[in-house]
Write an enzyme that holds these catalytic residues in place. Structure first.
Site, PDB file in Angstrom:
ATOM      1  CB  CYS A 180      -1.845   0.525   8.459  1.00 60.34           C
ATOM      2  SG  CYS A 180      -0.382   1.642   8.373  1.00 60.34           S
ATOM      3  CD  GLU A 190       4.854  -1.144  13.282  1.00 57.74           C
ATOM      4  OE1 GLU A 190       3.668  -0.956  13.519  1.00 57.74           O
ATOM      5  OE2 GLU A 190       5.873  -0.502  13.759  1.00 57.74           O
ATOM      6  CG  ASN A 229      -0.248  -0.308   2.298  1.00 51.78           C
ATOM      7  OD1 ASN A 229       0.844  -0.725   2.556  1.00 51.78           O
ATOM      8  ND2 ASN A 229      -0.776   0.200   3.468  1.00 51.78           N
TER       9      ASN A 229
HETATM   10  P1  NAD Z   1      -0.437  -9.257   3.830  1.00 43.90           P
HETATM   11  O1  NAD Z   1      -0.111  -9.678   5.190  1.00 43.90           O
HETATM   12  O2  NAD Z   1      -1.150 -10.167   2.897  1.00 43.90           O
HETATM   13  O3  NAD Z   1       1.052  -9.188   3.037  1.00 43.90           O
HETATM   14  C1  NAD Z   1       2.132  -8.379   3.594  1.00 43.90           C
HETATM   15  C2  NAD Z   1       3.321  -8.862   3.238  1.00 43.90           C
HETATM   16  O4  NAD Z   1       3.600 -10.191   3.638  1.00 43.90           O
HETATM   17  C3  NAD Z   1       3.681  -9.307   1.847  1.00 43.90           C
HETATM   18  O5  NAD Z   1       4.947  -8.870   1.264  1.00 43.90           O
HETATM   19  C4  NAD Z   1       3.157 -10.580   1.335  1.00 43.90           C
HETATM   20  O6  NAD Z   1       3.872 -11.099   0.265  1.00 43.90           O
HETATM   21  C5  NAD Z   1       3.788 -11.207   2.752  1.00 43.90           C
HETATM   22  N1  NAD Z   1       3.200 -12.464   3.112  1.00 43.90           N
HETATM   23  C6  NAD Z   1       2.081 -13.110   2.753  1.00 43.90           C
HETATM   24  N2  NAD Z   1       1.778 -14.416   3.409  1.00 43.90           N
HETATM   25  C7  NAD Z   1       3.087 -14.458   4.022  1.00 43.90           C
HETATM   26  C8  NAD Z   1       3.374 -15.644   4.587  1.00 43.90           C
HETATM   27  N3  NAD Z   1       2.765 -16.682   4.712  1.00 43.90           N
HETATM   28  N4  NAD Z   1       4.821 -15.410   4.968  1.00 43.90           N
HETATM   29  C9  NAD Z   1       5.621 -14.758   4.705  1.00 43.90           C
HETATM   30  N5  NAD Z   1       5.124 -13.401   4.323  1.00 43.90           N
HETATM   31  C10 NAD Z   1       3.913 -13.416   3.870  1.00 43.90           C
HETATM   32  O7  NAD Z   1      -0.604  -7.778   3.692  1.00 43.90           O
HETATM   33  P2  NAD Z   1      -1.037  -6.738   2.608  1.00 43.90           P
HETATM   34  O8  NAD Z   1      -2.219  -7.135   1.846  1.00 43.90           O
HETATM   35  O9  NAD Z   1       0.301  -6.589   1.661  1.00 43.90           O
HETATM   36  O10 NAD Z   1      -1.147  -5.432   3.296  1.00 43.90           O
HETATM   37  C11 NAD Z   1      -2.371  -4.817   3.826  1.00 43.90           C
HETATM   38  C12 NAD Z   1      -2.289  -5.111   5.190  1.00 43.90           C
HETATM   39  O11 NAD Z   1      -1.244  -4.306   5.815  1.00 43.90           O
HETATM   40  C13 NAD Z   1      -3.636  -4.389   5.833  1.00 43.90           C
HETATM   41  O12 NAD Z   1      -4.143  -5.275   6.813  1.00 43.90           O
HETATM   42  C14 NAD Z   1      -2.848  -3.185   6.576  1.00 43.90           C
HETATM   43  O13 NAD Z   1      -3.494  -2.618   7.582  1.00 43.90           O
HETATM   44  C15 NAD Z   1      -1.530  -3.650   6.835  1.00 43.90           C
HETATM   45  N6  NAD Z   1      -0.530  -2.558   7.089  1.00 43.90           N
HETATM   46  C16 NAD Z   1      -0.193  -2.240   8.166  1.00 43.90           C
HETATM   47  C17 NAD Z   1       0.831  -1.217   8.503  1.00 43.90           C
HETATM   48  C18 NAD Z   1       1.276  -1.008   9.617  1.00 43.90           C
HETATM   49  O14 NAD Z   1       2.425   0.123   9.577  1.00 43.90           O
HETATM   50  N7  NAD Z   1       0.903  -1.073  10.643  1.00 43.90           N
HETATM   51  C19 NAD Z   1       1.348  -0.588   7.207  1.00 43.90           C
HETATM   52  C20 NAD Z   1       0.858  -0.853   5.961  1.00 43.90           C
HETATM   53  C21 NAD Z   1      -0.229  -1.988   5.972  1.00 43.90           C
END
Ligand code: NAD
Length: 490
Positions: free
Chosen positions: A290, A256, A154
């Site tokens: 987020c 995060e 994002n």
């Molecule tokens: P996601 O958890 O699907 O993916 C995040 C990352 O994790 C990606 O690089 C993905 O490839 C990886 N991933 C997915 N499954 C995995 C696994 N089994 N093992 C290792 N890595 C894996 O999240 P998203 O859809 O990319 O992002 C959206 C989410 O992120 C939302 O829930 C949002 O709130 C959160 N977010 C949080 C922050 C924060 O700073 N708190 C910032 C941005 C986004």
């Protein structure tokens, strides 16, 4: 008018300072029009191990470098990043589906992340402690080794840079796995910039894979014994798995995660500030931040007027292909996200909510949507939406606003709009969030601040000295000068 944006040349994954092509690739989609933006290497465990071993091999020299050298490298990265900012903006538009202005904001911010990290190279690296034996007793912060960084789509620039720049400044070496939705903007583009900056081979490695292979790559990255720390930014379900796995191996981990943030508008609020904070907070980047405002809690006496002005303001935002700079609201990143947002809108409407603005979903585009008459049995009240949907709910007392804010498993950020800072202070102390911003939306970040959430929004803090603490180990080292006596029996 649609700008024409050229696709990047993908040279491979970036391991040990070399571009490593892969037989297998996956399609990286432009969410605005569904076209293929790039074909990305679909790596696996073997690539992950190679990247980790390269990072480990580079660790002694990188951590042993004079601190000024590391700072100079980070400053050079910032300069090259700035030079290439237009390329980043184009990628964030085409690959990430972001509005031009959002890309510009990210591009500027990322350069500052590297500069803030460079400044930390000059920080104190320990403390001197009193010793009952007259020893010279020190607590030193030392780099850990290889740090694995997993970043989301994002804000692929900011959230990737934040994840690795500070650990790298501390002397660690990096293996980055960007999101499969933004593997270029959040990964391979960084490799191009760091290569041009002359970062020594192996200090920074980028591996990529499709969603189908991510659990293999993720497992290897977290469990490999040479990986000593994990920086993860993403969803709560995945973050829980990563933290549990890291915990099982007793590895340091900073996660995060998601949020369900409120903007609390008190009866003494400046209406212009309140409605602009609500509109920016709810709809910037289609609500895919987020810290997006997902619940707007408004004191009863000003609720009708607030709703009228908020709806009028948000109604002016244009939705469409972000290749047209006039479209502030672009597509959602992928069909999974669209399905989630669509479900929440339909569930809410079926249970009696009213869409006072928007509610329409066309392909990947969701119009800015404002829902009223929302009740706790609706999914949109409790689950993270991550789309351009705001629920507006009236409250009577400050205590009720606090209870409505806290009625979620998440606890990332919050905003309070009021002309009474004392009152805001009292309320902020009762909010179960890691961050709170008075007279601003919940969306706030700066490279050097303690960024992070409580409850299901995460564990640990990213940013500035908090990242430096997370991604170093503390060692107690003493020098005996007073000749500590041992019991004579020895
Ligand atoms: P996601 O958890 O699907 O993916 C995040 C990352 O994790 C990606 O690089 C993905 O490839 C990886 N991933 C997915 N499954 C995995 C696994 N089994 N093992 C290792 N890595 C894996 O999240 P998203 O859809 O990319 O992002 C959206 C989410 O992120 C939302 O829930 C949002 O709130 C959160 N977010 C949080 C922050 C924060 O700073 N708190 C910032 C941005 C986004």
């Amino acid at each position: 008018m649609l700008d024409s944006i050229s696709a990047p040349q993908i040279k491979g994954m970036f391991i040990a300072g070399q571009w490593r092509p892969s037989q297998a690739t996956f399609d990286d989609i432009n969410p605005s029009d569904g076209s293929i933006y790039a074909r990305i290497p679909d790596g696996g465990r073997e690539d992950t191990r190679a990247a980790i071993e390269a990072a480990q091999a580079a660790f002694p020299d990188w951590s042993g470098l004079m601190f000024q050298e590391r700072a100079r490298t980070l400053l050079k990265i910032a300069d090259i990043w700035e030079k290439r900012a237009p390329d980043y903006v184009a990628a964030a538009q085409s690959e990430g589906g972001g509005w031009f202005g959002k890309g510009m904001f990210e591009a500027g911010y990322v350069a500052e992340v590297f500069r803030a990290a460079a400044a930390h190279c000059y920080d104190t690296i320990g403390e001197v402690l009193p010793s009952e034996h007259g020893k010279y007793s020190t607590a030193l912060r030392v780099p850990m080794g290889v740090v694995g960084v997993i970043s989301p789509w994002n804000m692929p620039g900011i959230l990737t840079a934040r994840g690795f720049a500070f650990p790298m400044a501390a002397g660690n070496t990096i293996v980055l796995k960007p999101s499969e939705d933004t593997p270029y903007a959040g990964g391979l583009f960084f490799a191009e910039v760091l290569e041009e900056a002359g970062v020594p081979a192996g200090v920074f490695n980028v591996i990529t894979c499709s969603r189908e292979r991510v659990s293999d790559m993720g497992e290897e990255l977290v469990e490999h014994p040479l990986v000593k720390g994990i920086s993860f930014t993403g969803s709560t379900p995945v973050g829980r798995q990563i933290a549990a796995r890291a915990g099982a191996h007793l590895k340091k981990c900073c996660v995060e995660l998601g949020g369900k943030d409120s903007l609390i508008v008190l009866d003494d609020a400046d209406m212009e500030r309140a409605t602009s904070a609500a509109s920016f907070g709810s709809f910037m980047h289609q609500g895919q931040i987020c810290m997006s405002v997902e619940k707007v809690l408004v004191q009863e006496s000003i609720y009708p007027e607030f709703l009228r002005q908020f709806t009028a303001r948000a109604g002016k935002l244009k939705t469409g292909n972000v290749a047209d700079k006039g479209n502030v609201i672009g597509p959602l990143i992928n069909d999974r996200q669209v399905a989630r947002v669509k479900h929440q809108i339909e569930d809410a409407l079926a249970k009696g909510a009213k869409a006072v603005l928007g509610g329409n979903v066309q392909g990947r585009f969701v119009e800015p949507t404002i829902l009223t008459n929302v009740t706790p049995d609706m999914d949109v009240w409790r689950d993270e939406t991550f789309g351009p949907v705001a629920v507006v709910v009236p409250f009577r007392t400050d205590a009720e606003a606090v209870a409505l804010n806290n009625d979620t498993e998440y606890g990332l950020s919050a905003g309070i709009i009021t002309s009474d800072e004392q009152r805001a202070m009292r309320i902020s102390q009762q909010l179960e969030t890691g961050m709170c911003h008075v007279n601003c939306s919940s969306i706030n970040d700066e490279p050097h601040v303690p960024f992070g959430g409580s409850k299901a929004s995460g564990l640990g803090r990213h940013g500035g000295k908090w990242s430096m603490e997370t991604f170093t180990e503390t060692r107690w080292i003493t020098f005996d000068r007073g000749h500590r006596p041992y019991p004579p029996v020895f």
